[in-house]
Design an enzyme around this catalytic site. Structure first.
Site, mmCIF file in Angstrom:
data_model
loop_
_atom_site.group_PDB
_atom_site.id
_atom_site.type_symbol
_atom_site.label_atom_id
_atom_site.label_comp_id
_atom_site.label_asym_id
_atom_site.label_seq_id
_atom_site.Cartn_x
_atom_site.Cartn_y
_atom_site.Cartn_z
ATOM 1 N N ASP A 206 -1.398 1.222 0.628
ATOM 2 C CA ASP A 206 -2.068 -0.100 0.714
ATOM 3 C C ASP A 206 -2.777 -0.365 1.847
ATOM 4 O O ASP A 206 -3.146 0.814 2.922
ATOM 5 C CB ASP A 206 -1.140 -1.252 0.540
ATOM 6 C CG ASP A 206 -1.551 -2.348 -0.369
ATOM 7 O OD1 ASP A 206 -2.421 -3.049 0.010
ATOM 8 O OD2 ASP A 206 -0.923 -2.612 -1.348
ATOM 9 N N HIS A 258 -7.678 -1.946 -1.867
ATOM 10 C CA HIS A 258 -6.295 -1.832 -1.068
ATOM 11 C C HIS A 258 -6.399 -0.483 -0.282
ATOM 12 O O HIS A 258 -5.663 0.099 0.076
ATOM 13 C CB HIS A 258 -5.150 -1.868 -1.610
ATOM 14 C CG HIS A 258 -5.012 -3.184 -2.420
ATOM 15 N ND1 HIS A 258 -4.493 -4.412 -1.533
ATOM 16 C CD2 HIS A 258 -5.007 -3.958 -3.625
ATOM 17 C CE1 HIS A 258 -4.399 -5.424 -2.402
ATOM 18 N NE2 HIS A 258 -4.703 -4.926 -3.361
ATOM 19 N N GLU A 322 -7.222 -6.119 -7.716
ATOM 20 C CA GLU A 322 -7.677 -6.924 -6.610
ATOM 21 C C GLU A 322 -8.900 -6.292 -5.800
ATOM 22 O O GLU A 322 -8.851 -6.064 -4.816
ATOM 23 C CB GLU A 322 -6.755 -7.362 -5.638
ATOM 24 C CG GLU A 322 -5.846 -8.298 -6.074
ATOM 25 C CD GLU A 322 -4.753 -8.686 -5.209
ATOM 26 O OE1 GLU A 322 -4.275 -9.771 -5.317
ATOM 27 O OE2 GLU A 322 -4.130 -8.020 -4.435
#
Length: 806
Positions: A206, A258, A322
């Site tokens: 991440d 990410h 995202e």
């Protein structure tokens, strides 16, 4: 009809799933609860230090180690030193484990035969299973049945036939945002096995860290991890450990977003080439792999190659959630590439990227899992969609032929009540209310807005329908979401309230609806958002329009098999190695039951009773450390003093639920990995069972003020919190770590005293003065606000007493 698990009885033979007696002395506190249970009136199997188990049929090293673990855990649960060697030839075994055949493949599949039967008599227990997976689950059930009774250690005489409802029962653990050491990971795997989960989803990369040692791209772990990563040998060790317990391990390598840790190691792979650092703040960030560069796909190819060497499971999770398209939108090269490929926007570019990645996975004989954003009809039907956006997203992809698993509603980093998780079934359902207005019915629609401390405001409308007999039903239309039913519509002392489970958790508006204006609060979990709005339509308004909204995505019957199950999801912004068990357990047993047990096992009171028992059992038998995590946190805060005052305070308060704690940190600019997780909130479980019991007692007292049992329990509870005040104040004054909860302590004492006063008021019938009423309302509202990331949740049942007193 709601059902409870069976009570043990020496005088009754009970078939599967009858109702519990009101307060049985001994319950079958199994979790997840088996599909079929029959208790016998005969004596149970006494387990003593001469206990032995024997494998028959198929045997293997895995099963032999399972029997050894069984013996070790019987010793933990009973305190015995077992004297009989495993499968001693000269002794009749007390437990026979008969496995028909080995697992059909060396690598565990997403769908295996996990069924088993367990038949226990006074002389012997027999566990039958078609495969080792069923045997492993049956052993856990045997251990849950074992109790220290007046007759000794005993397993009740029982017959169980059991198999899981869903084949995919997993848990995601994020080790990127806060690194979790291997031993702590293994302990969670022990817990997963005890709860009959079968999948460990390992979130390894991440923005805050790349946790996999890479031979092909060593900068990833050297520059992208702060030195905190898992070596290849450690990863292999964890995978082997999990396999031995019947747990698949699925790695997640987040692509294309990410990606801050990748950017810190190899900035040339990003869409915007510049110097990057590992991201310290939480949230969604800009670094984004460049889908136009061949070297990006070379990078992914080599990384996937390394990952397949470490993880034998057929699935690799690519994240895909995202994606902040800013870098793609600002790049001339990317825009030219999109024009050449006929890609009209960032969503289509993301789909193109995923198609390329899927081809790479196929080359390595692997299948793709991704979050909702990866879903695209051009991808093969072999991929699995993991939904964090909810049942509608899950249903849409399933209706289009894609397999799916649910995580919405199972986010246990949010400190939600266990009951909310328990209500959350993976199978998408149609609208649970009649939203049509019929003859002689009236209706009203209210528009609302509830600002949040982080992110956009919660907006939408709700509609209340009143039938001819005065009963009410309703629904809510959140902006951008499908229509949802609301429940328990009430108007008390001018306050209209109802509840539903939203994407935020249990959500309860409590509003005044007067003169076309809406004022009040939206309680999300246990904390409030201010709520305002106005009436925009209704029976009494001319030329108004009845509200329209999309309906929940209903799953076609022939597509139900595509819902594989769900996953507990533990993101680690507020979790580290010494709090992970407190966040995971025992709540994960509740979600395990929703994924394993029959759909009609829904009784909440039974669930809480069994969850509490499971928490104690897991501490002793499994070695989970949720109780230890809380104890250590309290001892640190007590600074060498007696921790009992803090434990008593913990009964009256809860950490702010949903993402309220995240929003608080963001407001005070502490939303990063360096914010210490050493607050009082970090030593608290997700919810207070004492407040839950207080709520039940208050409800009983209001219904019947002559209920002396309820009254006595309320008074004792409130008085104990008042009596705790002085010791707490002394402790707080001696430790800087506690200074911010001083207002909380004051509110607990004041709310408790108010509760005692209100009980007297209700009993005497003496009305509150206007000043007393306003003062009480202000106190309760203040106590329900977030202070140092906690809420005085005891203020809610005391508020019920206030409503009953005027």
């Amino acid at each position: 009809m709601k059902m409870k698990p069976l009570a043990l009885s020496l005088s009754l033979i009970i078939s599967a799933f009858p109702a519990l007696a009101d307060k049985p002395n001994t319950d079958l506190h199994l979790m997840p609860y088996p599909q079929q249970v029959t208790l016998s009136d005969s004596n149970g199997l006494v387990v003593d230090r001469n206990f032995s188990a024997k494998l028959t049929g198929f045997t293997s090293e895995r099963l032999e180690s399972a029997v050894q673990r069984l013996n070790n855990r019987i010793e933990r649960q009973t305190g015995f030193f077992l004297t009989t060697p495993i499968q001693a030839a000269n002794k009749t075994p007390q437990l026979i484990i008969n496995v028909k055949a080995g697992a059909p493949t060396d690598v565990q599949q997403e769908k295996e035969d996990e069924s088993y039967s367990l038949d226990v008599s006074s002389t012997q227990a027999v566990l039958n299973a078609n495969t080792p997976y069923g045997a492993l689950h049956g052993i856990e059930t045997f251990l849950q049945l074992l109790q220290n009774t007046p007759n000794g250690a005993e397993v009740p005489a029982v017959n169980i036939e059991d198999s899981p409802r869903f084949p995919w029962r997993g848990a995601l653990i994020d080790t990127s945002r806060h690194f979790i050491p291997v031993n702590d990971i293994k302990r969670q795997i022990d817990g997963l096995a005890s709860a009959k989960f079968n999948t460990f989803h390992w979130h390894l990369t991440d923005d805050q860290g790349w946790r996999i040692e890479s031979l092909a791209y060593p900068n990833l772990h050297e520059k992208g991890s702060d030195g905190l990563y898992y070596t290849r040998e450690q990863i292999k060790d964890v995978v082997a450990y999990a396999k031995n317990l019947g747990i698949r391990v699925i790695p997640e390598v987040d692509l294309p977003g990410h990606a801050s840790a990748i950017a810190a190691a190899y900035p040339e792979l990003m869409t915007e080439i510049k110097e990057y650092k590992i991201e310290r703040k939480w949230g969604v960030h800009e670094p984004l792999l460049d889908p136009t560069k061949p070297e990006v796909y070379t990078f992914i190819d080599k990384i996937i190659g390394e990952v397949t060497e470490l993880f034998p499971d057929k699935y690799i999770h690519i994240g895909g959630d995202e994606v902040n398209p800013k870098q793609w939108n600002n790049s001339k090269a990317v825009q030219v590439f999109m024009a050449e490929k006929g890609l009209k926007d960032a969503l289509e570019l993301h789909a193109y990227f995923n198609q390329e990645v899927e081809e790479i996975l196929k080359k390595h004989d692997r299948k793709m899992i991704g979050w909702d954003e990866t879903y695209h009809p051009d991808l093969p039907k072999s991929i699995v969609i993991q939904s964090w956006r909810g049942h509608d997203s899950l249903g849409e992809s399933a209706n289009d032929g894609y397999q799916g698993i649910l995580s919405t509603g199972y986010y246990i980093d949010q400190a939600q009540p266990a009951a909310m998780h328990y209500r959350n079934d993976p199978m998408p359902k149609p609208l649970q209310v009649d939203d049509k207005v019929h003859t002689d019915e009236s209706w009203e629609t209210w528009q609302f807005e509830a600002p949040r401390k982080r992110g956009s405001a919660v907006t939408g409308t709700f509609t209340l329908i009143t039938a001819k007999d005065g009963t009410r039903r309703g629904f809510i239309d959140y902006k951008g979401r499908s229509r949802r039913a609301v429940f328990d519509i009430e108007t008390t002392q001018g306050i209209t309230s109802f509840w539903m489970d939203s994407w935020m958790g249990q959500t309860k508006p409590r509003v005044e609806l007067q003169d076309g204006k809406l004022t009040g609060h939206m309680v999300v979990g246990n904390a409030q958002y201010t709520m305002t709005g106005q009436k925009i339509a209704g029976t009494d308004i001319e030329n108004n329009k009845y509200p329209t909204a999309p309906y929940p995505v209903a799953l076609k019957k022939e597509q139900e098999h595509l819902i594989l199950g769900g996953e507990v999801t533990l993101w680690a912004e507020n979790v580290k190695y010494d709090t992970i068990d407190l966040r995971m357990w025992p709540r994960s047993y509740v979600i395990a039951e929703r994924l394993w047990s029959a759909e009609n096992i829904t009784d909440v009171d039974s669930m809480y009773e069994r969850m509490e028992t499971m928490g104690n059992w897991a501490t002793v038998s499994v070695g989970l450390q949720h109780e230890w995590n809380a104890l250590v946190g309290m001892k640190r805060l007590a600074n060498g003093k007696d921790i009992r005052p803090l434990q008593v305070l913990a009964e009256a308060v809860e950490q702010a639920q949903y993402y309220h704690r995240h929003h608080e940190k963001s407001t005070y600019e502490n939303y990063d990995r360096f914010d210490p997780l050493n607050r009082f909130a970090d030593a608290l479980p997700p919810e207070s069972l004492e407040v839950r019991q207080l709520n039940k007692n208050v409800t009983a007292f209001i219904v019947n003020p002559k209920d002396s049992t309820a009254k006595i329990q309320i008074v004792e509870q409130l008085q104990s919190w008042i009596d705790n005040n002085d010791a707490l104040v002394t402790m707080i004054d001696g430790n800087y770590l506690l200074k911010d909860i001083k207002p909380v302590v004051k509110h607990v004492t004041q709310v408790s005293q108010l509760g005692l006063d209100l009980i007297k008021q209700i009993e005497t019938g003496k009305p509150l003065t206007a000043n007393e009423l306003e003062s009480a309302k202000k106190l309760l509202n203040d106590a329900q606000q977030i202070q140092d990331e906690v809420v005085v949740s005891a203020a809610y049942p005391v508020e019920m007493l206030l409503h009953a007193a005027y």
